[in-house]
Write an enzyme that holds these catalytic residues in place. Structure first.
Site, PDB file in Angstrom:
ATOM      1  N   ASP A 156      39.570  36.045  35.369  1.00  0.00           N
ATOM      2  CA  ASP A 156      38.250  36.185  36.006  1.00  0.00           C
ATOM      3  C   ASP A 156      37.139  35.816  35.025  1.00  0.00           C
ATOM      4  O   ASP A 156      36.135  35.225  35.425  1.00  0.00           O
ATOM      5  CB  ASP A 156      38.038  37.611  36.542  1.00  0.00           C
ATOM      6  CG  ASP A 156      36.711  37.711  37.302  1.00  0.00           C
ATOM      7  OD1 ASP A 156      36.506  36.905  38.229  1.00  0.00           O
ATOM      8  OD2 ASP A 156      35.860  38.544  36.942  1.00  0.00           O
TER       9      ASP A 156
ATOM     10  N   LYS B 258      39.420  42.740  39.121  1.00  0.00           N
ATOM     11  CA  LYS B 258      38.921  43.657  38.077  1.00  0.00           C
ATOM     12  C   LYS B 258      39.202  45.106  38.467  1.00  0.00           C
ATOM     13  O   LYS B 258      39.547  45.935  37.619  1.00  0.00           O
ATOM     14  CB  LYS B 258      37.408  43.452  37.864  1.00  0.00           C
ATOM     15  CG  LYS B 258      37.058  42.109  37.232  1.00  0.00           C
ATOM     16  CD  LYS B 258      35.610  42.039  36.764  1.00  0.00           C
ATOM     17  CE  LYS B 258      34.590  41.770  37.841  1.00  0.00           C
ATOM     18  NZ  LYS B 258      34.596  40.428  38.414  1.00  0.00           N
TER      19      LYS B 258
HETATM   20  N1  URA Z   1      30.809  40.322  41.367  1.00  0.00           N
HETATM   21  C1  URA Z   1      31.938  39.839  40.824  1.00  0.00           C
HETATM   22  O1  URA Z   1      32.528  40.455  39.942  1.00  0.00           O
HETATM   23  N2  URA Z   1      32.396  38.673  41.255  1.00  0.00           N
HETATM   24  C2  URA Z   1      31.805  37.955  42.225  1.00  0.00           C
HETATM   25  O2  URA Z   1      32.295  36.910  42.572  1.00  0.00           O
HETATM   26  C3  URA Z   1      30.616  38.468  42.791  1.00  0.00           C
HETATM   27  C4  URA Z   1      30.136  39.665  42.346  1.00  0.00           C
END
Ligand code: URA
Length: 439
Positions: free
Chosen positions: A162, A188
């Site tokens: 990510d 996450k």
């Molecule tokens: N927050 C995130 O962690 N990812 C996104 O794509 C949008 C908001």
């Protein structure tokens, strides 16, 4: 795991075909071996063609497992986490995480940096001296056992995939894809290990999902993917037509969060923190109902308990805890100017997207991956929708470190305001709750 050739995957997605679980897992497992331009092309193909639910589940799982997935079974419960889909002036996590920890939950939070015109918790926390957000899994867990709260960012240890995709999406116009948003957020949340996940799905011009229908569809997707991966997900759809609170910009938002943690702060920020906090406390079995939870949480803000927990969090992660009681020492950009009302009347509109763009223009958000943020730049909104103003009255204070940036930001803030005849009231803050107390 097999390393797929990325070119056929970009082509397949470009032409609207679904990718297999194996292809997605292989791509994410070997993400670091593909150049930025190919990964960005794949992200653009996903954004244009969309991802199916099965692809989104596969991507979320693969991204979560790109680093360690924490087992928090030896950490006291209830174990909760919260995330916003992205807003302007959205500093809720800074208040909510220590507040809910003070109320008896364990808050295991993996946050992100700014994304597009929206701010990110990790950037905001870096206003607090040398606050460390790249904390390794074992330290994260030890801190949870000791303090009941830890806030980290994507790192080599947790959701590195990510970290890479997020940084590319930020600067390649590939944010507004529900499947990518869902995988980014939930990967996450899965990696951080909480059982109860509260998602604040923003809707309105300052959100990535502008319409209520789009926000509801994203909320449904987040719940379904989360549940397919074994987590309880509560979604609150909330307003992002105008910015939340008064301050927008990293250090400015930290200062406002600290005010709110001291029992003050803007009414809308306090309200959403109490509402989301109550959802978490009831879902976690800490309070029997929302009214009881709200009263208890309000008490923890007003008597300084939540702020004390924030101070401990800052100290534990290497930040300068003295700043928690000395916001005047937070980074502050040296140049400032005001946007004033051209005519007397009511503030009829305050466009969150324009304010978000203004804050990027001021240097508080990124335009390229390499940009270094000006943590002290930003905007203080001195009037919001429904306020009555006189001709020449300041509507907003704008801060930057360079004259060209100040002027670009001032211009964008001016575009955000519409004043005129007649009453106006801000729209309701909470639009809907799915899977929570009222859901
Ligand atoms: N927050 C995130 O962690 N990812 C996104 O794509 C949008 C908001």
């Amino acid at each position: 795991m097999h390393r797929p050739d990325i070119l056929p995957l970009i082509r397949a997605k470009r032409d609207g075909h679904a990718l297999s679980r194996e292809d997605i897992e292989g791509l994410i497992a070997h993400l670091g071996t593909y150049p930025d331009y190919q990964v960005a092309a794949w992200l653009m193909a996903c954004t244009c063609r969309g991802l199916s639910l099965d692809e989104t589940v596969a991507l979320t799982r693969a991204m979560a497992h790109s680093g360690e997935v924490l087992d928090l079974s030896d950490v006291p419960g209830p174990r909760v986490d919260k995330h916003s889909t992205g807003g302007v002036g959205d500093k809720v996590t800074l208040v909510l995480a220590p507040l809910v920890a003070a109320a008896g939950a364990t808050v295991a939070k993996l946050s992100g940096r700014g994304l597009g015109h929206t701010g990110g918790t990790i950037d905001k926390l870096e206003s607090l001296g040398s606050f460390q957000t790249a904390i390794e899994p074992e330290r994260f867990k030890a801190q949870l056992r000791r303090l009941r709260v830890a806030v980290a960012g994507q790192s080599r240890g947790m959701t590195p995939a990510d970290g890479r995709l997020y940084a590319l999406r930020d600067v390649t116009a590939t944010i507004e894809c529900p499947g990518l948003i869902c995988a980014s957020i939930l990967s996450k949340k899965i990696a951080a290990g909480a059982d109860i996940i509260l998602l604040d799905v923003k809707t309105g011009r300052g959100a990535f999902m502008e319409t209520e229908a789009e926000a509801e569809a994203l909320a449904r997707m987040l719940r379904e993917v989360g549940e397919r991966l074994g987590r309880r997900v509560i979604c609150v759809v909330s307003a992002m037509g105008q910015p939340l609170g008064q301050n927008v910009g990293n250090a400015l938002e930290v200062a406002e969060a600290m005010e709110t943690l001291s029992g003050g702060g803007p009414a809308d920020l306090r309200e959403i923190c109490l509402e989301l906090g109550a959802q978490l406390c009831v879902a976690g079995g800490l309070d029997p109902d929302a009214a009881t939870a709200r009263t208890r949480l309000a008490g923890l803000l007003d008597d300084g308990t939540a702020k004390a927990r924030f101070r401990e969090l800052v100290a534990a992660q290497g930040g300068d805890a003295t700043l928690v009681d000395g916001p005047e020492y937070l980074p502050s950009a040296p140049l400032s100017t005001h946007v004033v009302a051209r005519q007397a009347g009511t503030v009829l509109d305050l466009d969150a997207r324009c304010i978000g763009d203004a804050v990027v223009a001021l240097g508080a958000g990124r335009r390229t991956k390499e940009d270094v943020l000006d943590l002290g730049a930003g905007v203080r909104l001195l009037a919001k929708v429904g306020d009555v103003v006189e001709t020449g009255q300041p509507l907003a204070e704008v801060r930057a470190s360079e004259p060209e940036r100040l002027e670009a930001g001032r211009h964008a803030v001016e575009q955000a305001y519409k004043t005129g005849e007649g009453p106006a009231s801000p729209p309701p803050l909470i639009h809907a709750i799915y899977g929570g107390i009222a859901g």
